[in-house]
Design a protein around this motif. Structure first.
Motif, PDB file in Angstrom:
ATOM      1  N   ILE A  35       0.885  -1.167   0.000  1.00  0.00           N
ATOM      2  CA  ILE A  35       0.000   0.000   0.000  1.00  0.00           C
ATOM      3  C   ILE A  35       0.918   1.210   0.000  1.00  0.00           C
ATOM      4  O   ILE A  35       1.682   1.427   0.937  1.00  0.00           O
ATOM      5  CB  ILE A  35      -0.948   0.022   1.212  1.00  0.00           C
ATOM      6  N   ILE A  37       1.300   5.169  -0.045  1.00  0.00           N
ATOM      7  CA  ILE A  37       0.589   6.404   0.286  1.00  0.00           C
ATOM      8  C   ILE A  37       1.505   7.587  -0.006  1.00  0.00           C
ATOM      9  O   ILE A  37       2.593   7.689   0.559  1.00  0.00           O
ATOM     10  CB  ILE A  37       0.166   6.417   1.765  1.00  0.00           C
ATOM     11  N   LEU A  54      -1.255  -0.943  -4.246  1.00  0.00           N
ATOM     12  CA  LEU A  54      -2.396  -0.033  -4.155  1.00  0.00           C
ATOM     13  C   LEU A  54      -1.819   1.345  -3.871  1.00  0.00           C
ATOM     14  O   LEU A  54      -1.198   1.554  -2.831  1.00  0.00           O
ATOM     15  CB  LEU A  54      -3.348  -0.449  -3.029  1.00  0.00           C
ATOM     16  N   ARG A  55      -1.976   2.274  -4.809  1.00  0.00           N
ATOM     17  CA  ARG A  55      -1.451   3.634  -4.640  1.00  0.00           C
ATOM     18  C   ARG A  55      -2.597   4.557  -4.231  1.00  0.00           C
ATOM     19  O   ARG A  55      -3.629   4.617  -4.909  1.00  0.00           O
ATOM     20  CB  ARG A  55      -0.826   4.130  -5.940  1.00  0.00           C
ATOM     21  N   LEU A  56      -2.406   5.270  -3.132  1.00  0.00           N
ATOM     22  CA  LEU A  56      -3.389   6.242  -2.648  1.00  0.00           C
ATOM     23  C   LEU A  56      -2.713   7.597  -2.497  1.00  0.00           C
ATOM     24  O   LEU A  56      -1.578   7.679  -2.036  1.00  0.00           O
ATOM     25  CB  LEU A  56      -3.947   5.798  -1.293  1.00  0.00           C
ATOM     26  N   GLU A  57      -3.429   8.641  -2.898  1.00  0.00           N
ATOM     27  CA  GLU A  57      -2.888  10.000  -2.814  1.00  0.00           C
ATOM     28  C   GLU A  57      -3.748  10.844  -1.890  1.00  0.00           C
ATOM     29  O   GLU A  57      -4.910  11.114  -2.183  1.00  0.00           O
ATOM     30  CB  GLU A  57      -2.857  10.638  -4.206  1.00  0.00           C
ATOM     31  N   PHE A  89      -7.982  11.986   3.389  1.00  0.00           N
ATOM     32  CA  PHE A  89      -8.363  10.582   3.298  1.00  0.00           C
ATOM     33  C   PHE A  89      -9.881  10.501   3.377  1.00  0.00           C
ATOM     34  O   PHE A  89     -10.513  11.246   4.129  1.00  0.00           O
ATOM     35  CB  PHE A  89      -7.728   9.812   4.463  1.00  0.00           C
ATOM     36  N   GLU A  92     -13.969   6.373   0.200  1.00  0.00           N
ATOM     37  CA  GLU A  92     -13.613   5.617  -1.009  1.00  0.00           C
ATOM     38  C   GLU A  92     -12.233   4.976  -0.867  1.00  0.00           C
ATOM     39  O   GLU A  92     -12.030   3.809  -1.224  1.00  0.00           O
ATOM     40  CB  GLU A  92     -13.641   6.543  -2.233  1.00  0.00           C
ATOM     41  N   MET A  93     -11.285   5.728  -0.315  1.00  0.00           N
ATOM     42  CA  MET A  93      -9.941   5.181  -0.090  1.00  0.00           C
ATOM     43  C   MET A  93      -9.988   4.068   0.953  1.00  0.00           C
ATOM     44  O   MET A  93      -9.291   3.053   0.816  1.00  0.00           O
ATOM     45  CB  MET A  93      -8.994   6.291   0.352  1.00  0.00           C
ATOM     46  N   LYS A  96     -11.094   0.894  -0.619  1.00  0.00           N
ATOM     47  CA  LYS A  96     -10.011   0.302  -1.412  1.00  0.00           C
ATOM     48  C   LYS A  96      -9.024  -0.442  -0.513  1.00  0.00           C
ATOM     49  O   LYS A  96      -8.549  -1.531  -0.860  1.00  0.00           O
ATOM     50  CB  LYS A  96      -9.278   1.376  -2.217  1.00  0.00           C
ATOM     51  N   ILE A  97      -8.701   0.146   0.637  1.00  0.00           N
ATOM     52  CA  ILE A  97      -7.780  -0.502   1.574  1.00  0.00           C
ATOM     53  C   ILE A  97      -8.392  -1.789   2.116  1.00  0.00           C
ATOM     54  O   ILE A  97      -7.730  -2.829   2.172  1.00  0.00           O
ATOM     55  CB  ILE A  97      -7.381   0.453   2.717  1.00  0.00           C
ATOM     56  N   CYS A 113       4.447   5.489   3.571  1.00  0.00           N
ATOM     57  CA  CYS A 113       4.099   6.874   3.263  1.00  0.00           C
ATOM     58  C   CYS A 113       5.420   7.644   3.250  1.00  0.00           C
ATOM     59  O   CYS A 113       6.483   7.041   3.356  1.00  0.00           O
ATOM     60  CB  CYS A 113       3.083   7.450   4.255  1.00  0.00           C
TER      61      CYS A 113
END
Length: 160
Positions: A35, A37, A54-57, A89, A92-93, A96-97, A113
């Motif tokens: 994951i 971040i 899994l890329r989260l911004e 955050f 929706e994020m 996904k997690i 992160c």
């Protein structure tokens, strides 16, 4: 009598969190799900070779520090003085997690992160409870600085 202990006790998958510098040095392996971040302004990409990424911004902030889309100036780091729009955050994020962790529950999981202290620690603490694993911090040894906003939304989404 046959000794079945070794076959019944396979090596358990691990859960670790770290910072961006540490993941750059990590040996990418196909048994590690990541994951990633990052800040929305960051172009950092996880090295190839991991099982899945899994890329989260989103920014390391809480609802007390602003509203989504509100303009702010960075006060430290490589973006100091740069103007950006706050991205918090969100649910929706969190979904996904949850899906990622459930899908990769039998794999090693690495969460990173930028600093490895707040956002990744929050996700690691949540994953630890969800997957019943002890998290290992590579940047800091504790999740005491975990981003409370991230943790609250993850837990709220889990129990919906």
């Amino acid at each position: 009598m046959e000794n079945k202990k070794a076959s019944l006790n396979p090596k358990s998958p691990w859960l670790k969190w770290c910072n961006q510098e540490q993941i750059r040095k990590f040996d990418p392996r196909p048994d590690i799900a990541v994951i990633s971040i990052v800040e929305p302004e960051d172009d950092f990409l996880v090295p190839n070779g991991f099982l899945e990424v899994l890329r989260l911004e989103f920014h390391d902030a809480t609802d007390k520090e602003g509203v989504n889309g509100e303009e702010f100036y960075f006060t430290h780091g490589k973006n100091k003085g740069m103007k950006a729009k706050l991205k918090l955050f969100n649910e929706e994020m969190a979904k996904k997690i949850l899906a990622f962790l459930n899908k990769n529950s039998d794999n090693n999981i690495l969460i990173h992160c930028r600093a490895g202290i707040s956002r990744s620690a929050a996700v690691a603490r949540f994953a630890s409870e969800l997957l019943d694993r002890e998290p290992v911090g590579l940047a800091v040894p504790t999740t005491q600085f975990a981003n409370a906003w991230v943790l609250a939304i993850l837990n709220r989404e889990r129990w919906k």
